[in-house]
Design a protein around this motif. Structure first.
Motif, PDB file in Angstrom:
ATOM      1  N   GLN A 120       0.823  -1.246   0.037  1.00 36.36           N
ATOM      2  CA  GLN A 120       0.003   0.155  -0.157  1.00 36.36           C
ATOM      3  C   GLN A 120       0.878   1.429   0.136  1.00 36.36           C
ATOM      4  OE1 GLN A 120      -2.220  -1.075   3.625  1.00 36.36           O
ATOM      5  NE2 GLN A 120      -3.981  -1.429   2.448  1.00 36.36           N
ATOM      6  N   ALA A 121       2.006   1.131   0.796  1.00 41.42           N
ATOM      7  CA  ALA A 121       2.919   2.334   0.769  1.00 41.42           C
ATOM      8  C   ALA A 121       3.567   2.779  -0.630  1.00 41.42           C
ATOM      9  CB  ALA A 121       3.860   2.143   1.848  1.00 41.42           C
ATOM     10  N   SER A 122       3.911   1.508  -1.201  1.00 41.56           N
ATOM     11  CA  SER A 122       4.522   1.711  -2.433  1.00 41.56           C
ATOM     12  C   SER A 122       3.511   2.250  -3.319  1.00 41.56           C
ATOM     13  CB  SER A 122       5.041   0.232  -2.900  1.00 41.56           C
ATOM     14  OG  SER A 122       6.128   0.339  -3.845  1.00 41.56           O
ATOM     15  N   TYR A 123       2.170   1.952  -3.524  1.00 38.32           N
ATOM     16  CA  TYR A 123       1.355   2.157  -4.365  1.00 38.32           C
ATOM     17  C   TYR A 123       1.223   3.871  -4.219  1.00 38.32           C
ATOM     18  CZ  TYR A 123      -3.456   3.311  -6.406  1.00 38.32           C
ATOM     19  OH  TYR A 123      -4.461   3.592  -7.239  1.00 38.32           O
ATOM     20  N   GLU A 124       0.994   4.122  -2.577  1.00 45.16           N
ATOM     21  CA  GLU A 124       0.874   5.624  -2.348  1.00 45.16           C
ATOM     22  C   GLU A 124       2.142   6.656  -2.990  1.00 45.16           C
ATOM     23  OE1 GLU A 124      -1.268   7.270   0.118  1.00 45.16           O
ATOM     24  OE2 GLU A 124      -2.640   5.395  -0.013  1.00 45.16           O
ATOM     25  N   ILE A 125       3.159   6.006  -2.930  1.00 49.06           N
ATOM     26  CA  ILE A 125       4.351   6.929  -3.454  1.00 49.06           C
ATOM     27  C   ILE A 125       4.491   6.737  -5.079  1.00 49.06           C
ATOM     28  CG2 ILE A 125       6.985   6.466  -3.637  1.00 49.06           C
ATOM     29  CD1 ILE A 125       6.977   5.084  -0.707  1.00 49.06           C
ATOM     30  N   ASP A 126       4.051   5.622  -5.684  1.00 51.05           N
ATOM     31  CA  ASP A 126       3.914   5.537  -7.049  1.00 51.05           C
ATOM     32  C   ASP A 126       2.740   6.405  -7.601  1.00 51.05           C
ATOM     33  OD1 ASP A 126       5.950   3.819  -7.225  1.00 51.05           O
ATOM     34  OD2 ASP A 126       4.890   2.146  -7.545  1.00 51.05           O
ATOM     35  N   SER A 127       1.713   6.581  -6.763  1.00 53.13           N
ATOM     36  CA  SER A 127       0.689   7.427  -7.255  1.00 53.13           C
ATOM     37  C   SER A 127       0.985   9.003  -7.076  1.00 53.13           C
ATOM     38  CB  SER A 127      -0.435   7.199  -6.345  1.00 53.13           C
ATOM     39  OG  SER A 127      -1.085   5.768  -6.420  1.00 53.13           O
ATOM     40  N   VAL A 128       1.734   9.428  -6.166  1.00 56.59           N
ATOM     41  CA  VAL A 128       2.151  10.744  -5.886  1.00 56.59           C
ATOM     42  C   VAL A 128       3.144  10.968  -7.146  1.00 56.59           C
ATOM     43  CG1 VAL A 128       3.420  12.693  -4.598  1.00 56.59           C
ATOM     44  CG2 VAL A 128       1.637  10.904  -3.481  1.00 56.59           C
ATOM     45  N   ARG A 129       4.071  10.145  -7.290  1.00 57.85           N
ATOM     46  CA  ARG A 129       5.084  10.322  -8.326  1.00 57.85           C
ATOM     47  C   ARG A 129       4.520  10.583  -9.630  1.00 57.85           C
ATOM     48  NH1 ARG A 129       9.985   6.243  -6.227  1.00 57.85           N
ATOM     49  NH2 ARG A 129      10.712   7.897  -4.670  1.00 57.85           N
ATOM     50  N   ASN A 130       3.527   9.754 -10.095  1.00 61.42           N
ATOM     51  CA  ASN A 130       3.119   9.742 -11.327  1.00 61.42           C
ATOM     52  C   ASN A 130       2.167  10.805 -11.569  1.00 61.42           C
ATOM     53  OD1 ASN A 130       4.350   7.404 -12.135  1.00 61.42           O
ATOM     54  ND2 ASN A 130       2.628   5.947 -11.415  1.00 61.42           N
ATOM     55  N   PHE A 131       1.373  11.213 -10.374  1.00 59.31           N
ATOM     56  CA  PHE A 131       0.664  12.305 -10.659  1.00 59.31           C
ATOM     57  C   PHE A 131       1.674  13.698 -10.931  1.00 59.31           C
ATOM     58  CE2 PHE A 131      -1.297  16.182  -9.189  1.00 59.31           C
ATOM     59  CZ  PHE A 131      -2.369  16.270  -9.542  1.00 59.31           C
ATOM     60  N   THR A 132       2.754  13.667 -10.266  1.00 59.49           N
ATOM     61  CA  THR A 132       3.658  14.722 -10.428  1.00 59.49           C
ATOM     62  C   THR A 132       4.343  14.769 -11.708  1.00 59.49           C
ATOM     63  OG1 THR A 132       4.054  15.000  -8.107  1.00 59.49           O
ATOM     64  CG2 THR A 132       5.486  16.169  -9.363  1.00 59.49           C
ATOM     65  N   LYS A 133       4.682  13.615 -12.071  1.00 56.66           N
ATOM     66  CA  LYS A 133       5.341  13.567 -13.378  1.00 56.66           C
ATOM     67  C   LYS A 133       4.452  14.063 -14.401  1.00 56.66           C
ATOM     68  CE  LYS A 133       8.552  10.030 -12.449  1.00 56.66           C
ATOM     69  NZ  LYS A 133       8.993   8.440 -12.710  1.00 56.66           N
TER      70      LYS A 133
END
Length: 143
Positions: free
Chosen positions: A40-53
């Motif tokens: 879940q933490a990995s998903y949260e991190i990836d979500s924020v990163r992808n949104f920012t990208k």
């Protein structure tokens, strides 16, 4: 920066730079609620990163559009003060975008600021484009 405890129990602020996703990282998942699983933490991190990208790519689109518009304005002989003002808008937009290309977390450390800064970058680029478009309209109207 996370607060960590050394072997003697003393708490200090860690300045060790590492990815939260590396299993060998000795740094807690700061900013991620502790009840999340690793997945879940990995998903949260990836979500924020992808949104920012995605926001970065949008800002890049508008920066490029502004550059093209400035070149078009120069070729059309628009007044130098209009070109200069549009170039100043480009500089503002570029600085707001550039921070997030240099910052290595892809916005994870401060997603709200990344979103705000990249949104402002788009706004500044669009203001520059409007300056050039308005100058074209004025030039056309004066003929």
């Amino acid at each position: 920066m996370p607060k960590v405890r050394n072997a003697k129990g003393k708490v200090y602020t860690s300045h060790w730079q590492t990815s939260r996703e590396l299993p060998e990282a000795d740094v807690p998942h700061v900013g991620v609620p502790p009840k999340l699983t690793e997945a879940q933490a990995s998903y949260e991190i990836d979500s924020v990163r992808n949104f920012t990208k995605g926001k970065m790519r949008k800002a890049e689109f508008w920066l490029s559009a502004l550059i093209d518009k400035i070149v078009e304005g120069k070729k059309a002989g628009l007044p130098p003060e209009v070109i200069k003002e549009a170039q100043e808008q480009h500089q503002k937009a570029h600085v707001l975008w550039e921070w997030w290309t240099a910052e290595n977390s892809d916005g994870f450390h401060n997603p709200a600021l990344a979103r705000e800064s990249l949104t402002r970058s788009v706004e500044e680029s669009r203001k520059g484009i409007k300056l050039i478009n308005d100058a074209f309209e004025k030039k056309t109207a004066s003929k």
